[in-house]
Design a protein around this motif. Sequence first.
Motif, PDB file in Angstrom:
ATOM      1  N   ALA A   1     -18.474  -0.098  75.034  1.00 21.90           N
ATOM      2  CA  ALA A   1     -17.135  -0.764  74.862  1.00 21.90           C
ATOM      3  C   ALA A   1     -16.185   0.047  74.061  1.00 21.90           C
ATOM      4  O   ALA A   1     -15.898  -0.239  72.878  1.00 21.90           O
ATOM      5  CB  ALA A   1     -17.365  -2.104  74.059  1.00 21.90           C
TER       6      ALA A   1
ATOM      7  N   LEU B   1     -13.401  -0.538  71.080  1.00 22.63           N
ATOM      8  CA  LEU B   1     -13.516  -2.004  70.352  1.00 22.63           C
ATOM      9  C   LEU B   1     -13.665  -1.803  68.845  1.00 22.63           C
ATOM     10  O   LEU B   1     -13.231  -2.349  67.944  1.00 22.63           O
ATOM     11  CB  LEU B   1     -14.675  -2.707  71.181  1.00 22.63           C
ATOM     12  CG  LEU B   1     -14.532  -4.161  70.427  1.00 22.63           C
ATOM     13  CD1 LEU B   1     -13.172  -4.804  70.682  1.00 22.63           C
ATOM     14  CD2 LEU B   1     -15.717  -4.600  71.227  1.00 22.63           C
TER      15      LEU B   1
ATOM     16  N   GLU C   1     -10.525 -12.368  73.247  1.00 22.22           N
ATOM     17  CA  GLU C   1     -10.840 -11.290  74.063  1.00 22.22           C
ATOM     18  C   GLU C   1     -11.655 -10.166  73.388  1.00 22.22           C
ATOM     19  O   GLU C   1     -12.475  -9.827  74.185  1.00 22.22           O
ATOM     20  CB  GLU C   1      -9.483 -10.633  74.722  1.00 22.22           C
ATOM     21  CG  GLU C   1      -8.678 -11.341  75.552  1.00 22.22           C
ATOM     22  CD  GLU C   1      -7.176 -10.886  76.096  1.00 22.22           C
ATOM     23  OE1 GLU C   1      -6.774  -9.909  75.353  1.00 22.22           O
ATOM     24  OE2 GLU C   1      -6.627 -11.487  76.873  1.00 22.22           O
ATOM     25  N   ALA C   2     -11.099  -9.892  72.087  1.00 17.71           N
ATOM     26  CA  ALA C   2     -12.262  -8.973  71.420  1.00 17.71           C
ATOM     27  C   ALA C   2     -13.687  -9.624  71.245  1.00 17.71           C
ATOM     28  O   ALA C   2     -14.510  -8.780  71.453  1.00 17.71           O
ATOM     29  CB  ALA C   2     -11.535  -8.654  70.091  1.00 17.71           C
TER      30      ALA C   2
ATOM     31  N   THR D   1     -15.104 -11.949  73.156  1.00 13.19           N
ATOM     32  CA  THR D   1     -15.763 -11.695  74.445  1.00 13.19           C
ATOM     33  C   THR D   1     -16.443 -10.409  74.778  1.00 13.19           C
ATOM     34  O   THR D   1     -17.384 -10.433  75.368  1.00 13.19           O
ATOM     35  CB  THR D   1     -14.749 -12.385  75.625  1.00 13.19           C
ATOM     36  OG1 THR D   1     -14.233 -13.461  75.339  1.00 13.19           O
ATOM     37  CG2 THR D   1     -15.587 -12.259  76.908  1.00 13.19           C
ATOM     38  N   GLU D   2     -15.495  -9.319  74.591  1.00 15.62           N
ATOM     39  CA  GLU D   2     -15.825  -7.835  74.861  1.00 15.62           C
ATOM     40  C   GLU D   2     -17.031  -7.854  74.027  1.00 15.62           C
ATOM     41  O   GLU D   2     -18.118  -7.052  74.447  1.00 15.62           O
ATOM     42  CB  GLU D   2     -14.477  -6.945  74.624  1.00 15.62           C
ATOM     43  CG  GLU D   2     -15.097  -5.556  75.100  1.00 15.62           C
ATOM     44  CD  GLU D   2     -13.854  -4.694  74.899  1.00 15.62           C
ATOM     45  OE1 GLU D   2     -14.109  -3.566  75.195  1.00 15.62           O
ATOM     46  OE2 GLU D   2     -12.534  -4.983  74.391  1.00 15.62           O
TER      47      GLU D   2
ATOM     48  N   ALA E   1     -20.737  -6.617  75.380  1.00 14.65           N
ATOM     49  CA  ALA E   1     -20.925  -5.268  75.700  1.00 14.65           C
ATOM     50  C   ALA E   1     -22.119  -4.570  75.823  1.00 14.65           C
ATOM     51  O   ALA E   1     -22.255  -3.873  76.660  1.00 14.65           O
ATOM     52  CB  ALA E   1     -20.298  -4.758  74.369  1.00 14.65           C
TER      53      ALA E   1
ATOM     54  N   ARG F   1      -4.001  -4.865  70.638  1.00 17.24           N
ATOM     55  CA  ARG F   1      -5.356  -5.379  70.834  1.00 17.24           C
ATOM     56  C   ARG F   1      -6.256  -5.536  69.318  1.00 17.24           C
ATOM     57  O   ARG F   1      -5.663  -5.099  68.420  1.00 17.24           O
ATOM     58  CB  ARG F   1      -6.462  -4.390  71.731  1.00 17.24           C
ATOM     59  CG  ARG F   1      -6.726  -3.195  70.765  1.00 17.24           C
ATOM     60  CD  ARG F   1      -7.389  -2.343  71.809  1.00 17.24           C
ATOM     61  NE  ARG F   1      -8.929  -2.844  71.891  1.00 17.24           N
ATOM     62  CZ  ARG F   1      -9.781  -2.200  72.764  1.00 17.24           C
ATOM     63  NH1 ARG F   1      -9.628  -0.944  73.084  1.00 17.24           N
ATOM     64  NH2 ARG F   1     -10.865  -2.864  72.953  1.00 17.24           N
TER      65      ARG F   1
END
Length: 257
Positions: free
Chosen positions: A43, A46, A83-84, A86-87, A91, A169
């Motif tokens: 990822a 991130l 979203e972060a 979830t990623e 990952a 983000r």
Amino acid sequence: MADLQHTHELTYVGSRVVKRFVDGKAGAAEREWRALGLLARYAPGLAPEPIAFDGGAVTMSRLPGESLRGLSPLKVPLTEFAEALTELHAAVPSDVLSALPVRPGQADALTAWVRERAAGWLPRDPEADLAVREGLRWLESWRPGEAGVTPVFGAGDGNLSNFLWDGFRVRVVDFEDSGSSDRAWELAELAEHVSMWVDGEVGIAELFELDPLESRRLLECRRLQALVWLFLLSHEGPRNPPGTFRRQVERTLAVLG
């Protein structure tokens, strides 16, 4: 429980950050380094980039952005925050995730810690005492099991300060307690962390669509996390505004139902 302990020191050198662990917490530096390597691979962007590992110190890139805890709750970018998460959770591929150690601070350890604190609890006031009694009564009947478990990679710390917003983000820092976990547990830890509500409620868990079994597990994990914070906040310090413990008593009674 690491939230109220001083576990590390940060040194900023240009575009780099050196995180040196100072309390001898077993495996913390290694977990941080492993997490940064995994996220850089699976990822990228991130989390900070890993640069060097030297015993008890991890050197990483310095990320831009402002801590979400520094924002007004109304200005926290909830969609990007979700979203972060979830990623982050998705990952690490399942075959790699299954080989990782389980992250520290899971249900068994926290249940034992809550029972230990409850055994030494001195009568305080009717509502706080009721929260302790009801919490113990609920713990006696809780059998976590595997129902509702969705395996994820967990950062291991629900502090809102560990999420940075750069206007586009949300990125994540602090992985000293990271490892294999499950989504309901990670969301519960985040939802009940004092930083998520003391300045105004940040309702992140509600943004995730969970099936009935995982929703039930989320509620149960939130109950345990609320009990942990009940005891952590029972001796109020300068980190939080006056009245925080009273609010935690009310939150605990509410989540216990």
